[in-house]
Write an enzyme that holds these catalytic residues in place. Sequence first.
Site, short mmCIF file in Angstrom:
data_model
loop_
_atom_site.label_atom_id
_atom_site.label_comp_id
_atom_site.label_asym_id
_atom_site.label_seq_id
_atom_site.Cartn_x
_atom_site.Cartn_y
_atom_site.Cartn_z
N PHE A 256 0.84 -1.20 0.00
CA PHE A 256 0.00 0.00 0.00
C PHE A 256 0.87 1.25 0.00
O PHE A 256 1.84 1.35 0.75
CB PHE A 256 -0.94 0.00 1.21
CG PHE A 256 -2.19 -0.80 0.98
CD1 PHE A 256 -3.25 -0.25 0.28
CD2 PHE A 256 -2.28 -2.10 1.44
CE1 PHE A 256 -4.40 -1.00 0.05
CE2 PHE A 256 -3.42 -2.85 1.21
CZ PHE A 256 -4.49 -2.30 0.51
N GLY A 284 5.47 -6.12 4.84
CA GLY A 284 5.39 -5.75 3.43
C GLY A 284 3.99 -5.37 3.00
O GLY A 284 3.72 -5.23 1.81
N LYS A 285 3.08 -5.19 3.96
CA LYS A 285 1.71 -4.81 3.62
C LYS A 285 1.64 -3.33 3.27
O LYS A 285 0.92 -2.92 2.36
CB LYS A 285 0.77 -5.12 4.79
CG LYS A 285 0.71 -6.59 5.18
CD LYS A 285 -0.09 -6.79 6.46
CE LYS A 285 -0.12 -8.24 6.90
NZ LYS A 285 -0.85 -8.42 8.18
N VAL A 286 2.35 -2.52 4.01
CA VAL A 286 2.45 -1.08 3.76
C VAL A 286 3.87 -0.80 3.28
O VAL A 286 4.84 -1.29 3.86
CB VAL A 286 2.13 -0.26 5.02
CG1 VAL A 286 2.35 1.22 4.79
CG2 VAL A 286 0.69 -0.52 5.48
#
Length: 317
Positions: A256, A284-286
């Site tokens: 994101f 690693g999501k944001v």
Amino acid sequence: MDFGASAKNLSTPVKGAKIVPNMTVDELVKEYAGCAFGAGRLAEAVDIYYEMLASGKTTKFFGLAGAMTPAGMRNIIADLIRDGYIDVLVTTGANMVHDTVEALGLHHYKGSDCANDIQLRHECIDRIYDVYLPDQHFTDLEEFLQGVYSGLPQENLSIRQVLTEIGKNLDDDSSILKTAAEMGVPVYCPALQDSVIGLQAWLYKEGNPLHVDAFADMHEFMDICYGAESAGTMLLGGGVPKNYILQSMLVTPRSFDYAIQLTMDRPETGGLSGATLDEAQSWGKVGEDAKSVTVYADSTITLPLIVSAVRTRLSKR
């Protein structure tokens, strides 16, 4: 003493907010920008949300947890969908239950959190903090849902398809589900079973054919994530909607680029709802260079302020 480091850390003085008559919400937020603590964070959230909505290449995810619809937030969300500011909505089942209740002309009522709950039980009134609604509303809702389920196609359906069909059967322009169905915006509810909508689907299925695949939405959702040139999310609360949105990026090459979290939950217990957006970077999501902020305050206070300020800026583009 490292004077270079000190100069860097002491480069932005706190500026006291100046309040004048007839200020707009956006003008107030700009005064917040010079302040610290929650005021400064809210101003940062407005800046990030504006950039996210103004971007022509960003796919905009919206996570809706908590009791936002019974608290009176549904119009704000429906209007964001209608105006193209939400591309994907992920919600709890309860929010769609109460959206549907309102869409059927059945109201929630202002009450008190200091009520005698035993007395309310005797009066067949349910309480959501300081909101009341009568049991009869759920009887009316159940009758409506049973009618919708009886008209569903006799084929394997996704939860998103079921919610779309419910929206098509509603006649209320303030309804989130109706507006999403009209605008072609997908509404995902990974834990629909944890709501009256899901409970009534199960009851209907006990005596009638109804085929709903709880995993069917995953492929469609991941296609959206893979197809996003840029991705941003506004998260109201935490829970399933927050994780469902953020975990999607684990199976794509990207993260994101924008993330805003409005929450009252704390990170110390290790739960997802209170997890910081910085923590999401470790997964690693944001993204490493993402613009993100968490505002620790009641979403029924912060969401209207943020949306009002951002809409003012968008209108001046």
